[in-house]
Write an enzyme that holds these catalytic residues in place. Sequence first.
Site, PDB file in Angstrom:
ATOM      1  N   SER A  18      -2.832  -8.178   2.937  1.00 17.18           N
ATOM      2  CA  SER A  18      -3.280  -8.080   4.248  1.00 17.18           C
ATOM      3  C   SER A  18      -3.686  -9.249   4.838  1.00 17.18           C
ATOM      4  O   SER A  18      -3.617  -9.559   6.035  1.00 17.18           O
ATOM      5  CB  SER A  18      -4.526  -6.795   4.153  1.00 17.18           C
ATOM      6  OG  SER A  18      -3.937  -5.719   3.894  1.00 17.18           O
ATOM      7  N   LYS A  20     -16.878  -6.734   5.674  1.00 20.61           N
ATOM      8  CA  LYS A  20     -15.726  -7.263   6.480  1.00 20.61           C
ATOM      9  C   LYS A  20     -16.254  -6.532   8.025  1.00 20.61           C
ATOM     10  O   LYS A  20     -15.796  -5.605   8.131  1.00 20.61           O
ATOM     11  CB  LYS A  20     -14.462  -6.859   6.045  1.00 20.61           C
ATOM     12  CG  LYS A  20     -14.067  -7.285   4.695  1.00 20.61           C
ATOM     13  CD  LYS A  20     -12.828  -6.429   4.480  1.00 20.61           C
ATOM     14  CE  LYS A  20     -12.246  -6.985   3.049  1.00 20.61           C
ATOM     15  NZ  LYS A  20     -11.173  -6.451   2.619  1.00 20.61           N
ATOM     16  N   HIS A  38       0.851  -1.245  -0.153  1.00 18.66           N
ATOM     17  CA  HIS A  38      -0.063  -0.004  -0.028  1.00 18.66           C
ATOM     18  C   HIS A  38       0.790   1.125  -0.002  1.00 18.66           C
ATOM     19  O   HIS A  38       0.581   2.227  -0.814  1.00 18.66           O
ATOM     20  CB  HIS A  38      -0.971  -0.170   1.395  1.00 18.66           C
ATOM     21  CG  HIS A  38      -1.975  -0.977   1.081  1.00 18.66           C
ATOM     22  ND1 HIS A  38      -2.235  -1.931   2.656  1.00 18.66           N
ATOM     23  CD2 HIS A  38      -2.671  -1.605   0.400  1.00 18.66           C
ATOM     24  CE1 HIS A  38      -3.006  -2.720   2.009  1.00 18.66           C
ATOM     25  NE2 HIS A  38      -3.545  -2.534   0.811  1.00 18.66           N
ATOM     26  N   ARG A  98      -2.300  -6.337  -7.994  1.00 12.87           N
ATOM     27  CA  ARG A  98      -1.149  -7.495  -7.931  1.00 12.87           C
ATOM     28  C   ARG A  98      -1.147  -8.168  -8.869  1.00 12.87           C
ATOM     29  O   ARG A  98      -0.198  -9.137  -9.395  1.00 12.87           O
ATOM     30  CB  ARG A  98      -1.403  -8.066  -6.516  1.00 12.87           C
ATOM     31  CG  ARG A  98      -1.245  -7.233  -5.275  1.00 12.87           C
ATOM     32  CD  ARG A  98      -1.421  -7.957  -4.017  1.00 12.87           C
ATOM     33  NE  ARG A  98      -3.063  -8.192  -4.063  1.00 12.87           N
ATOM     34  CZ  ARG A  98      -3.518  -8.709  -3.177  1.00 12.87           C
ATOM     35  NH1 ARG A  98      -3.006  -9.066  -2.111  1.00 12.87           N
ATOM     36  NH2 ARG A  98      -4.671  -8.893  -3.146  1.00 12.87           N
TER      37      ARG A  98
END
Length: 154
Positions: free
Chosen positions: A133, A45, A21, A95
């Site tokens: 993460s 979440k 990040h 990514r």
Amino acid sequence: MANAKKIALFAGSFDPFTKGHEDIVLRGLEIFDEIVIAIGYNSQKSNRYFPIEKMIEKIQSTFKSNPRISVHTYAELTAEFAQKHKAKYLLRGLRDTTDFEYENSISQVNRKLYKDLESVFLITSPHLAWISSSIIREVHRYGGDVSEFLPYKL
């Protein structure tokens, strides 16, 4: 309007905020005048691993010497939050192709909601592309050392 500041919103749950990040933010500063890091309360979440207050503190400390970066929380549509902060750009890191598929869909929705909001995708630097993460949370949960993956000390 040609001299208007280019403000980008870098939004996410950042649970935790990683060196990946950080890389996107620092590279984004080469493109944008300001970057607003926005920690969202994601309805998908419900349980954060790291308290949001701790992440705010850690991200702020990471960028304390850079006045072009600010950190906020939000609990609304990202497009609405961007509009409130005069951000015309959404900064996103990719990514892999899975990230692209997901981010492309979100980008289309945001563009529909807020016509002037443009998504800008940066490919994660290769040496950081495997960091996520969720992996960091798992390693930390079982007592592993995650310090090399974070731009701050926990």
